[in-house]
Design a protein around this motif. Structure first.
Motif, PDB file in Angstrom:
ATOM      1  N   ALA A  77       0.859  -1.180   0.000  1.00 39.95           N
ATOM      2  CA  ALA A  77       0.000   0.000   0.000  1.00 39.95           C
ATOM      3  C   ALA A  77       0.900   1.236   0.000  1.00 39.95           C
ATOM      4  N   SER A  78       0.433   2.299  -0.680  1.00 38.03           N
ATOM      5  CA  SER A  78       1.223   3.532  -0.722  1.00 38.03           C
ATOM      6  C   SER A  78       0.299   4.741  -0.685  1.00 38.03           C
ATOM      7  N   VAL A  79       0.805   5.838  -0.100  1.00 39.96           N
ATOM      8  CA  VAL A  79       0.084   7.110  -0.035  1.00 39.96           C
ATOM      9  C   VAL A  79       1.078   8.204  -0.462  1.00 39.96           C
ATOM     10  N   THR A  80       0.647   9.076  -1.380  1.00 41.24           N
ATOM     11  CA  THR A  80       1.488  10.180  -1.869  1.00 41.24           C
ATOM     12  C   THR A  80       0.741  11.497  -1.656  1.00 41.24           C
ATOM     13  N   VAL A  81       1.409  12.454  -1.021  1.00 39.00           N
ATOM     14  CA  VAL A  81       0.827  13.793  -0.872  1.00 39.00           C
ATOM     15  C   VAL A  81       1.718  14.776  -1.656  1.00 39.00           C
ATOM     16  N   VAL A  82       1.061  15.630  -2.480  1.00 42.98           N
ATOM     17  CA  VAL A  82       1.773  16.614  -3.322  1.00 42.98           C
ATOM     18  C   VAL A  82       1.524  18.012  -2.752  1.00 42.98           C
ATOM     19  N   PHE A  83       2.611  18.700  -2.361  1.00 46.31           N
ATOM     20  CA  PHE A  83       2.518  20.054  -1.807  1.00 46.31           C
ATOM     21  C   PHE A  83       2.834  21.093  -2.910  1.00 46.31           C
ATOM     22  N   ARG A  84       2.096  22.174  -2.944  1.00 49.85           N
ATOM     23  CA  ARG A  84       2.413  23.317  -3.797  1.00 49.85           C
ATOM     24  C   ARG A  84       3.417  24.192  -3.070  1.00 49.85           C
ATOM     25  N   ASN A  85       4.574  24.458  -3.653  1.00 49.03           N
ATOM     26  CA  ASN A  85       5.684  25.134  -2.983  1.00 49.03           C
ATOM     27  C   ASN A  85       6.023  26.434  -3.745  1.00 49.03           C
ATOM     28  N   ASN A  86       5.080  27.353  -3.759  1.00 49.53           N
ATOM     29  CA  ASN A  86       5.288  28.617  -4.480  1.00 49.53           C
ATOM     30  C   ASN A  86       6.101  29.633  -3.673  1.00 49.53           C
ATOM     31  N   ASP A  87       5.912  29.645  -2.377  1.00 48.69           N
ATOM     32  CA  ASP A  87       6.544  30.649  -1.505  1.00 48.69           C
ATOM     33  C   ASP A  87       7.892  30.116  -1.037  1.00 48.69           C
ATOM     34  N   ARG A  88       9.022  30.732  -1.491  1.00 46.58           N
ATOM     35  CA  ARG A  88      10.347  30.276  -1.113  1.00 46.58           C
ATOM     36  C   ARG A  88      10.630  30.522   0.360  1.00 46.58           C
ATOM     37  N   LYS A  89       9.987  31.538   0.958  1.00 48.58           N
ATOM     38  CA  LYS A  89      10.246  31.858   2.364  1.00 48.58           C
ATOM     39  C   LYS A  89       9.757  30.739   3.283  1.00 48.58           C
ATOM     40  N   THR A  90       8.649  30.148   2.919  1.00 50.11           N
ATOM     41  CA  THR A  90       8.078  29.076   3.778  1.00 50.11           C
ATOM     42  C   THR A  90       8.459  27.685   3.280  1.00 50.11           C
ATOM     43  N   SER A  91       9.370  27.580   2.311  1.00 48.40           N
ATOM     44  CA  SER A  91       9.758  26.266   1.776  1.00 48.40           C
ATOM     45  C   SER A  91      10.652  25.530   2.765  1.00 48.40           C
ATOM     46  N   PRO A  92      10.651  24.200   2.731  1.00 43.22           N
ATOM     47  CA  PRO A  92      11.570  23.415   3.565  1.00 43.22           C
ATOM     48  C   PRO A  92      13.001  23.669   3.129  1.00 43.22           C
ATOM     49  N   LEU A  93      13.942  23.464   4.067  1.00 46.18           N
ATOM     50  CA  LEU A  93      15.346  23.706   3.774  1.00 46.18           C
ATOM     51  C   LEU A  93      15.806  22.742   2.691  1.00 46.18           C
ATOM     52  N   GLY A  94      16.422  23.341   1.638  1.00 49.99           N
ATOM     53  CA  GLY A  94      16.939  22.538   0.542  1.00 49.99           C
ATOM     54  C   GLY A  94      15.957  22.313  -0.584  1.00 49.99           C
ATOM     55  N   TYR A  95      14.705  22.735  -0.422  1.00 51.29           N
ATOM     56  CA  TYR A  95      13.694  22.513  -1.454  1.00 51.29           C
ATOM     57  C   TYR A  95      13.106  23.841  -1.972  1.00 51.29           C
ATOM     58  N   GLU A  96      13.864  24.954  -1.866  1.00 54.07           N
ATOM     59  CA  GLU A  96      13.345  26.263  -2.257  1.00 54.07           C
ATOM     60  C   GLU A  96      13.117  26.355  -3.767  1.00 54.07           C
ATOM     61  N   ASP A  97      13.832  25.552  -4.574  1.00 54.32           N
ATOM     62  CA  ASP A  97      13.733  25.670  -6.031  1.00 54.32           C
ATOM     63  C   ASP A  97      12.671  24.755  -6.635  1.00 54.32           C
ATOM     64  N   TYR A  98      11.990  23.970  -5.796  1.00 58.51           N
ATOM     65  CA  TYR A  98      10.986  23.035  -6.301  1.00 58.51           C
ATOM     66  C   TYR A  98       9.615  23.678  -6.226  1.00 58.51           C
ATOM     67  N   LYS A  99       8.855  23.688  -7.367  1.00 58.25           N
ATOM     68  CA  LYS A  99       7.495  24.221  -7.375  1.00 58.25           C
ATOM     69  C   LYS A  99       6.531  23.257  -6.683  1.00 58.25           C
ATOM     70  N   GLN A 100       6.813  21.981  -6.782  1.00 59.94           N
ATOM     71  CA  GLN A 100       6.004  20.943  -6.138  1.00 59.94           C
ATOM     72  C   GLN A 100       6.929  20.001  -5.362  1.00 59.94           C
ATOM     73  N   ILE A 101       6.425  19.561  -4.241  1.00 61.99           N
ATOM     74  CA  ILE A 101       7.167  18.559  -3.442  1.00 61.99           C
ATOM     75  C   ILE A 101       6.220  17.381  -3.229  1.00 61.99           C
ATOM     76  N   SER A 102       6.623  16.203  -3.726  1.00 57.53           N
ATOM     77  CA  SER A 102       5.793  14.991  -3.528  1.00 57.53           C
ATOM     78  C   SER A 102       6.465  14.109  -2.458  1.00 57.53           C
ATOM     79  N   LEU A 103       5.655  13.716  -1.468  1.00 62.43           N
ATOM     80  CA  LEU A 103       6.125  12.855  -0.368  1.00 62.43           C
ATOM     81  C   LEU A 103       5.335  11.545  -0.429  1.00 62.43           C
TER      82      LEU A 103
END
Length: 995
Positions: A77-103
């Protein structure tokens, strides 16, 4: 950063891959029908963010999250959540250049767990760090607020509120890292303390120990030098003693050889005299035989008497066996009948107890069911009255429901009574019509009924004949099974016997018949095979072997002529010593000496002869081997038997040590062939067991052969019975097709149905009365409830509590009663089975007794005829024997002279053998001493160089010469001290010191 899409595949209720989109940036709510999977969406979000408390996801373990219903092939079984990462100020460390982050989080059957960030595998702590950098911590107790948590948050204390704010602000992550660093520093400090402790407690003491070991090594070298000097002195002493013993033994050997030569000459003279006596005896016997051959009647009569004697013994034995067997069968039958009567009395008691217990169990079951029903109704009534909702859907509940049910039960019972009465009337009318028709049908089928009765009588007759027939199939099966078991045992025993015979092949005395028609019963066998040792005397087996010595291999024959024939023409494969029973001089201890010895050491001494078993005819030979020796339990007792002035007889201990009154003692390690007598006894037991099994197998084969003779007659009866049963079935089939059979069958059905309907009326009447009373009681309770609702509910609850309290006791009592009933049933069935078996065994005993009585009468008649014929033949032999008396007296005188010469010859032979044994022992001792001397020279080459100095004055050497035992003890003590020092000295330290 916010949720843009959620993808669920095989998680809980989502078997297929599901995409959930259209998420709002600020606020989202999940709605839907019951069971549509709303909670599973929230569980999937918590799961992908790394939750560890699976109880919050309503699962016992991680594998319960995989979809299981309907698709056995899903293994992950798998679950994937896709985050919209438009705001660089609130982005996770190291992921400022990604528009989307999939976990993505994936689990598989077996518990394997996998995380991926943007399609790349990541560790769990990396995922946690990424989420914590944007103030997301799924394992934070305040991350997920369930129903009822709001009140708890409002009631928090200031420290708890501060912790929650820190968690939300993201500073909690740095506090945790600070605590982790402080713990690491604390661990390093402890490690430094441990190293300082090891230096003070282990390394420094070890250096001190090494200094001490150096001193011990120096002392060790000093002791080693002294020990080597003393060892050389002891070796020198041993070498000197060996030389003296070799010089003294040579003179003794020469004297013994001279005496042995003189005894050999005396033996030759006695052999010549014995040959002359044997020749005279042979001439006399030849004359006697020629006299007997003139009249062949004597020889014929002797053969007939011998044959009749054997036959008479055989018939008498058969008669005695038959009488004993009949007596045993009758005793067995009486015991069987007594046991059967006892079991029948016990069965009557158990049957009464069983019926009583069955009735008691039925009563207890009825009472328990009534109480359980009352509890269920009261619980349902209370639930309906207190909540207004019935426990079962579609039911109104409360007093009205119970009143309706009671009335319905009363109505159903009344209807059942009316229907039963109506059905009884109809059945009785139909039965009257059928009875009238049966009279007509009986007249029409009279011939068939008569034929049926004849066939049934024939079936009973044939069944009785088969039952009383001597052939029993079950007995034959038992015999075949017994034969298979005996064959299996026989194979095992035979294999064990052959293995023992292969091991003890040296005791199998083989020879060729020295003359034609040689009587092999004259050769009794080896001593070892002819004696036996009881289990109670096995403790003395080794002592008896040492006592017998080489005589255990001697061969016993009936007389010296048989022995001479064997030695001359027996083609013997090895040298043997023969003991003729007519010449050997028995050696037995004087009874007064035995009595004195047993009084001197009570319970510790026995004669060797009393510990072995043997045939009575071999007493002289066995006495010659064992008759002059005592067997003692300990060396002290053996020393008393050998050297006491009133005894002075050879003694052997249980360990095999020999004490001779001549002053010699033998002992030490056990002989290499020890245990011969035990192994031979085991071989004898195996042979006896093999013979017994063969005899048992022959008896079974005889019974099976007798059964096969009776089988044909029994099978003929069986075929006749099958044929008659087939004819009877045809007649019954014809009757079944007739109106008489049909009407008879219908009449039986009516009788059964009438009984059932008549039994139904009282039961239905009882149910109607109970239902009516219950309806009246419910109506009364409804009136009381309308007047006082609270009081009535309390009353009902109290009543329900009383019933529930009594229900477990009733259940326990019911289970106990059920167990007793089951036990009574088992005991009754077991007794009935035992009675049936005993009756069958008693019937079998009667048949066996009758057969054996007839056989005994036949054997007694044959016995009388044989005895009369034997008496006649013996009288004729007696008349002819008187004529040969003169020759017998002459032969007896020659035998007396032969025995006297043979006795003298045996004495000289024994003395020669003893002298030869002593000579052999002396040679062996001489050779052993020489080997010891050569061994000393080989092991200690320095003896050759220092041999001349052995006789020079030396204080240590004089001490060894004067008291060698004490000197050797001192040497052993010094060697023990040296070994102890060597053991305690560390080898590694010694090597370091030498280096």
């Amino acid at each position: 950063m916010y949720v843009e899409e959620l993808i669920v595949d095989g998680f809980k209720s989502y078997a297929a891959r599901t995409h959930i989109t259209g998420w709002d940036q600020e606020f989202n709510a999940i709605t839907g029908l019951n069971g549509s999977g709303k909670s599973n969406i929230l569980d999937a979000i918590c799961f992908v963010l790394g939750i560890r408390n699976y109880k919050l996801l309503r699962a016992n373990n991680i594998q319960d999250l995989i979809y299981k219903r309907g698709q056995a092939g899903i293994t992950k079984a798998s679950v994937t959540v896709v985050f919209r990462n438009n705001d660089r100020k609130t982005s996770p460390l190291g992921y400022e250049d990604y528009k989307q982050i999939s976990l993505t989080r994936q689990i598989m059957v077996g518990g394997k767990n996998k995380y991926m960030i943007n399609g790349h595998t990541a560790q769990e702590h990396a995922v946690a760090n990424m989420l914590q950098s944007v103030q997301l911590s799924i394992n934070n107790p305040h991350f997920l607020i369930m129903q009822g948590k709001i009140t708890q948050v409002l009631n928090m204390q200031p420290p708890e509120i501060l912790a929650m704010i820190e968690e939300a602000a993201g500073t909690r992550m740095f506090e945790e890292r600070k605590d982790k660093a402080q713990k690491t520093m604390s661990k390093k400090d402890k490690k430094v303390e441990e190293i300082a402790s090891i230096l003070a407690e282990e390394i420094t003491p070890k250096l001190d120990k090494l200094r001490h070991e150096k001193q011990a090594y120096l002392e060790y070298q000093k002791v080693e030098i002294e020990l080597d000097r003393l060892r050389r002195l002891v070796v020198a002493y041993d070498y000197t003693k060996c030389e003296e013993s070799i010089n003294n033994g040579s003179a003794t050997l020469a004297e013994s050889q001279t005496r042995l030569a003189g005894l050999s000459n005396e033996l030759e003279i006695l052999k010549a005299e014995l040959a002359g006596i044997a020749q005279s005896k042979a001439q006399t016997e030849e004359t006697r035989k020629s006299e007997m051959s003139k009249n062949g009647e004597f020889k014929l009569l002797q053969a007939q008497v011998e044959e009749l004697s054997k036959e008479l013994v055989k018939i008498k034995t058969q008669s005695d066996l038959k009488v004993a067997s009949i007596k045993e069968e009758r005793a067995t039958k009486e015991k069987l009948l007594e046991s059967k009567a006892a079991y029948e009395g016990e069965l009557a008691k158990r049957t009464k107890a069983f019926e009583k217990q069955t009735a008691k169990y039925a009563s207890e079951k009825l009472q328990y069911d009534e109480k359980a029903k009352d509890v269920g109704q009261l619980e349902e009534l209370l639930q309906s009255l207190t909540t207004g909702v019935a426990s079962d859907e579609g039911r109104e509940g409360g007093f009205m429901q119970q009143l309706q049910e009671a009335k319905k039960e009363a109505s159903d019972a009344a209807t059942a009574i009316e229907q039963a009465k109506l059905r009884i009337g109809l059945l009785e009318g139909e039965a009257k019509d059928i009875n009238r028709g049966l009279e007509t049908a009986l007249r029409d089928n009279k011939a068939l009924l008569k034929e049926k009765g004849a066939f049934e009588a024939k079936v009973q007759s044939l069944s009785a004949a088969m039952k009383s027939h001597a052939y029993k199939p079950e007995v034959k099966r038992e015999l075949e099974q017994k034969r298979a078991e005996v064959l299996e045992q026989l194979e095992s025993v035979d294999e064990h016997r052959r293995g023992l015979e292969a091991q003890m092949g040296s005791f199998d005395f083989q020879y060729q018949d020295p003359v034609r028609n040689f009587d092999r019963t004259k050769v009794k066998g080896m001593v070892a095979q002819l004696i036996s040792i009881d289990d109670k005397n096995k403790f003395a087996a080794m002592a008896l072997e040492i006592t017998a010595g080489g005589r255990i291999y001697n061969v016993i024959v009936d007389d010296d002529s048989t022995g001479a024939q064997l030695l001359k023409n027996g083609n013997l494969k090895r040298r043997v010593t023969i003991i003729p029973l007519n010449k050997i001089a028995a050696q037995q201890l004087d009874p007064s000496i035995v009595t004195f010895a047993k009084n001197l050491a009570p319970g510790k001494v026995d004669t060797a002869l009393s510990l072995v078993g043997y045939p009575e005819e071999l007493e002289r030979a066995i006495s010659y081997v064992f008759g002059s020796t005592f067997i003692c339990k300990d060396p002290k007792t053996a020393e008393q038997m050998a050297f006491h002035k009133n005894i002075r007889r050879k003694a052997v201990t249980l360990d095999g040590d020999v004490y001779d009154p001549a002053g010699t003692m033998q002992g030490g390690a056990k002989p290499s062939g020890a245990g011969i007598l035990n192994r031979l006894q085991e071989l004898k037991n195996a042979r006896h067991e093999h013979a017994a099994l063969c005899k048992e197998l022959a008896a079974i084969e005889a019974k099976l052969a007798a059964a096969d003779k009776l089988k044909d007659d029994y099978m003929q009866l069986s075929r006749e019975l099958d044929l008659i049963k087939h004819k009877l079935s045809l007649v019954e089939q014809q009757l079944s097709y007739s109106s008489y059979a049909q009407q008879s069958a219908r009449l039986e059905e009516i009788a059964v149905e009438l009984s059932a309907q008549q039994a139904l009326i009282p039961e239905a009447t009882t149910k109607h009365e109970l239902a009516t009373k219950r309806a009246q009681s419910i109506g009364q309770e409804m009136g009381e409830f309308s007047q006082d609702k609270g009081g009535k509910i309390k009353q009902l609850k109290k009543r329900l509590a009383t019933l529930k309290e009594a229900l477990p006791k009733a259940e326990a009592k019911l289970k106990e009663c059920q167990g007793v009933t089951q036990q009574a049933t088992l005991e009754k069935d077991e007794i009935e089975s035992e009675i049936s078996d005993l009756a069958a065994q008693a019937e079998s005993s009667d048949s066996a007794i009758s057969v054996q009585e007839e056989e005994r009468k036949e054997v007694d008649a044959t016995l009388a005829i044989t005895k009369e014929e034997l008496d006649t033949k013996q009288a004729a032999v007696s008349r002819l024997s008187k004529k040969l008396l003169v020759y017998d007296k002459e032969i007896a005188e020659l035998d007396r002279q032969h025995r006297a010469k043979q006795s003298d010859m045996t004495t000289i032979q024994l003395e020669s053998e003893q002298l030869a044994h002593e000579l052999e022992r002396s040679k062996s001792a001489h050779d052993k001493t020489q080997r010891t001397k050569d061994s000393l020279l080989k092991e200690h080459p320095w003896i050759v160089d220092q041999r001349q100095s052995f006789g020079q004055p030396d204080t240590s050497y004089d001490f060894i010469k004067n008291d060698p035992v004490q000197a050797k003890r001192n040497l052993c003590k010094l060697e023990d001290q040296f070994a102890s020092m060597r053991k305690t000295t560390n080898t590694a330290v010694m090597t370091n010191i030498e280096n």
